[in-house]
Design a protein around this motif. Structure first.
Motif, PDB file in Angstrom:
ATOM      1  N   MET A   7       9.848   1.988   7.956  1.00  0.00           N
ATOM      2  CA  MET A   7      10.744   2.835   8.751  1.00  0.00           C
ATOM      3  C   MET A   7      10.340   2.888  10.215  1.00  0.00           C
ATOM      4  SD  MET A   7      11.277   6.015   6.089  1.00  0.00           S
ATOM      5  CE  MET A   7      12.230   6.965   7.286  1.00  0.00           C
ATOM      6  N   GLU A   8       9.050   2.709  10.496  1.00  0.00           N
ATOM      7  CA  GLU A   8       8.586   2.697  11.882  1.00  0.00           C
ATOM      8  C   GLU A   8       9.051   1.449  12.620  1.00  0.00           C
ATOM      9  OE1 GLU A   8       4.385   3.071  11.830  1.00  0.00           O
ATOM     10  OE2 GLU A   8       4.378   5.095  10.973  1.00  0.00           O
ATOM     11  N   VAL A   9       9.181   0.349  11.886  1.00  0.00           N
ATOM     12  CA  VAL A   9       9.523  -0.934  12.501  1.00  0.00           C
ATOM     13  C   VAL A   9      11.018  -1.205  12.461  1.00  0.00           C
ATOM     14  CG1 VAL A   9       9.140  -3.426  12.406  1.00  0.00           C
ATOM     15  CG2 VAL A   9       7.248  -1.842  11.914  1.00  0.00           C
ATOM     16  N   TRP A  59       0.862  -1.179   0.000  1.00  0.00           N
ATOM     17  CA  TRP A  59       0.000   0.000   0.000  1.00  0.00           C
ATOM     18  C   TRP A  59       0.897   1.228   0.000  1.00  0.00           C
ATOM     19  CZ3 TRP A  59       1.492  -2.367   4.405  1.00  0.00           C
ATOM     20  CH2 TRP A  59       1.753  -1.616   5.545  1.00  0.00           C
ATOM     21  N   SER A  60       0.343   2.382  -0.258  1.00  0.00           N
ATOM     22  CA  SER A  60       1.128   3.591  -0.507  1.00  0.00           C
ATOM     23  C   SER A  60       1.985   4.002   0.687  1.00  0.00           C
ATOM     24  CB  SER A  60       0.205   4.747  -0.903  1.00  0.00           C
ATOM     25  OG  SER A  60      -0.748   5.014   0.117  1.00  0.00           O
ATOM     26  N   SER A  61       1.598   3.610   1.884  1.00  0.00           N
ATOM     27  CA  SER A  61       2.347   3.993   3.082  1.00  0.00           C
ATOM     28  C   SER A  61       3.303   2.897   3.550  1.00  0.00           C
ATOM     29  CB  SER A  61       1.382   4.348   4.221  1.00  0.00           C
ATOM     30  OG  SER A  61       0.567   5.440   3.868  1.00  0.00           O
ATOM     31  N   LEU A  62       3.546   1.902   2.709  1.00  0.00           N
ATOM     32  CA  LEU A  62       4.392   0.791   3.126  1.00  0.00           C
ATOM     33  C   LEU A  62       5.791   1.251   3.523  1.00  0.00           C
ATOM     34  CD1 LEU A  62       4.983  -2.205   3.547  1.00  0.00           C
ATOM     35  CD2 LEU A  62       5.406  -2.408   1.074  1.00  0.00           C
ATOM     36  N   ILE A 110      16.091   3.795   1.434  1.00  0.00           N
ATOM     37  CA  ILE A 110      16.103   2.332   1.504  1.00  0.00           C
ATOM     38  C   ILE A 110      14.680   1.802   1.629  1.00  0.00           C
ATOM     39  CG2 ILE A 110      16.789   0.345   2.908  1.00  0.00           C
ATOM     40  CD1 ILE A 110      19.357   1.831   3.573  1.00  0.00           C
ATOM     41  N   ALA A 111      13.893   2.431   2.496  1.00  0.00           N
ATOM     42  CA  ALA A 111      12.498   2.003   2.685  1.00  0.00           C
ATOM     43  C   ALA A 111      11.714   2.115   1.387  1.00  0.00           C
ATOM     44  CB  ALA A 111      11.848   2.837   3.786  1.00  0.00           C
ATOM     45  N   HIS A 112      11.906   3.209   0.669  1.00  0.00           N
ATOM     46  CA  HIS A 112      11.208   3.395  -0.610  1.00  0.00           C
ATOM     47  C   HIS A 112      11.649   2.342  -1.620  1.00  0.00           C
ATOM     48  CE1 HIS A 112       9.342   5.458  -4.004  1.00  0.00           C
ATOM     49  NE2 HIS A 112      10.483   5.301  -4.654  1.00  0.00           N
ATOM     50  N   HIS A 113      12.943   2.098  -1.691  1.00  0.00           N
ATOM     51  CA  HIS A 113      13.472   1.089  -2.615  1.00  0.00           C
ATOM     52  C   HIS A 113      12.887  -0.288  -2.331  1.00  0.00           C
ATOM     53  CE1 HIS A 113      16.295  -1.649  -4.549  1.00  0.00           C
ATOM     54  NE2 HIS A 113      16.646  -2.120  -3.363  1.00  0.00           N
ATOM     55  N   GLY A 154       7.602  -5.015  -2.495  1.00  0.00           N
ATOM     56  CA  GLY A 154       6.256  -5.029  -1.945  1.00  0.00           C
ATOM     57  C   GLY A 154       6.244  -5.595  -0.546  1.00  0.00           C
ATOM     58  N   ASP A 155       5.247  -6.440  -0.242  1.00  0.00           N
ATOM     59  CA  ASP A 155       5.150  -6.968   1.122  1.00  0.00           C
ATOM     60  C   ASP A 155       6.271  -7.947   1.460  1.00  0.00           C
ATOM     61  OD1 ASP A 155       4.385  -9.329  -0.174  1.00  0.00           O
ATOM     62  OD2 ASP A 155       2.261  -9.106   0.327  1.00  0.00           O
ATOM     63  N   ARG A 156       7.054  -8.375   0.469  1.00  0.00           N
ATOM     64  CA  ARG A 156       8.215  -9.223   0.745  1.00  0.00           C
ATOM     65  C   ARG A 156       9.304  -8.445   1.505  1.00  0.00           C
ATOM     66  NH1 ARG A 156       8.632 -14.101  -2.296  1.00  0.00           N
ATOM     67  NH2 ARG A 156       6.487 -14.852  -2.523  1.00  0.00           N
ATOM     68  N   ALA A 157       9.221  -7.134   1.514  1.00  0.00           N
ATOM     69  CA  ALA A 157      10.210  -6.320   2.226  1.00  0.00           C
ATOM     70  C   ALA A 157      10.236  -6.652   3.708  1.00  0.00           C
ATOM     71  CB  ALA A 157       9.907  -4.834   2.026  1.00  0.00           C
ATOM     72  N   TRP A 158       9.104  -7.031   4.269  1.00  0.00           N
ATOM     73  CA  TRP A 158       9.055  -7.385   5.689  1.00  0.00           C
ATOM     74  C   TRP A 158       9.954  -8.585   5.974  1.00  0.00           C
ATOM     75  CZ3 TRP A 158       7.213  -3.885   8.763  1.00  0.00           C
ATOM     76  CH2 TRP A 158       6.159  -3.054   8.349  1.00  0.00           C
ATOM     77  N   ALA A 159       9.811  -9.629   5.177  1.00  0.00           N
ATOM     78  CA  ALA A 159      10.617 -10.825   5.374  1.00  0.00           C
ATOM     79  C   ALA A 159      12.083 -10.549   5.107  1.00  0.00           C
ATOM     80  CB  ALA A 159      10.114 -11.945   4.463  1.00  0.00           C
ATOM     81  N   LEU A 160      12.352  -9.726   4.123  1.00  0.00           N
ATOM     82  CA  LEU A 160      13.733  -9.391   3.772  1.00  0.00           C
ATOM     83  C   LEU A 160      14.431  -8.675   4.933  1.00  0.00           C
ATOM     84  CD1 LEU A 160      14.803  -7.945   0.341  1.00  0.00           C
ATOM     85  CD2 LEU A 160      15.791  -7.068   2.446  1.00  0.00           C
TER      86      LEU A 160
END
Length: 227
Positions: A61-63, A53-56, A70-73, A79-85
């Motif tokens: 960055m909050e977590v 989503w647009s605020s991902l 880096i967060a934008h990249h 996408g949501d795979r950024a969490w696992a990464l």
């Protein structure tokens, strides 16, 4: 890019797009489908799109303690795979290259989740760093190899060969030879302990020689004055 390529082929060869029934080739026994003759991939969700989503980027960055670029990249590329990464290891959430948003965890993720098998896979086909700046790709290559070696259990000889092969790849990408070797001594000394299986002094494009003689890819690169 694929749509642009097909459009250019249609224009160049005077092709006529048309609806065409296609069978299922997955082996899952699914019904086939009929193409419309119009590109539909623009609206096909990619892996990672489900939780995007647009605020991902802001949420990442909050977590995690990462910079905005880096967060934008990560948000826009994974996408949501950024969490696992980012959860792989806090120690890997550091930049590979100053002033560029690529982080070390992307290399590990590339091996574990994107079938990256070589250093060239990681720097060219996963992060695209070699296309953006081949000289910086060369600079971080030893670290990329170290990360992949830990994941794939590479021997020292294999690490040495990966360095040789990937420098050859970067050379084919047009990397200036003075970035690979010093003006005084056109040799890059790659030291890989137990490197008996690695060819001695293999030639690369442009006549550059690589001397494999015994200590560790990362140290050898640090010893290279051209970088």
């Amino acid at each position: 890019m694929a749509e642009d390529t097909v459009d250019e082929a249609i224009k160049t060869f005077n092709l006529e797009p048309r609806a065409l029934p296609l069978p299922d080739i997955s082996g899952a026994g699914l019904s086939g489908f009929t193409t419309s003759g119009v590109c539909c991939t623009r609206n096909v969700p990619l892996v990672g799109a489900h939780g995007y989503w647009s605020s991902l980027a802001s949420r990442l960055m909050e977590v995690f303690p990462i910079d905005a670029d880096i967060a934008h990249h990560l948000a826009t590329n994974y996408g949501d795979r950024a969490w696992a990464l980012l959860a792989i290891s806090p120690s890997l959430n550091t930049r590979l290259v100053p002033n560029l948003p690529f982080i070390e965890a992307e290399i590990t993720h590339g091996v574990r989740s994107e079938a990256a098998c070589t250093a060239a896979d990681a720097i060219a086909r996963r992060t695209r760093l070699s296309f953006l700046d081949a000289s910086k790709a060369l600079q971080v290559l030893p670290r990329v190899i170290d990360i992949m070696a830990e994941e794939l259990h590479w021997t020292a000889a294999k690490k040495g060969q990966e360095l040789v092969d990937t420098i050859g790849f970067l050379d084919s990408m047009g990397l200036k030879q003075d970035k690979i070797t010093s003006a005084q001594d056109e040799k890059l000394r790659v030291k890989a302990s137990g490197s008996s299986s690695v060819p001695q002094r293999p030639k690369m494009a442009g006549g550059i020689e690589v001397d494999v003689n015994g200590l560790g890819a990362a140290q050898a690169m640090r010893d290279t004055r051209a970088i």
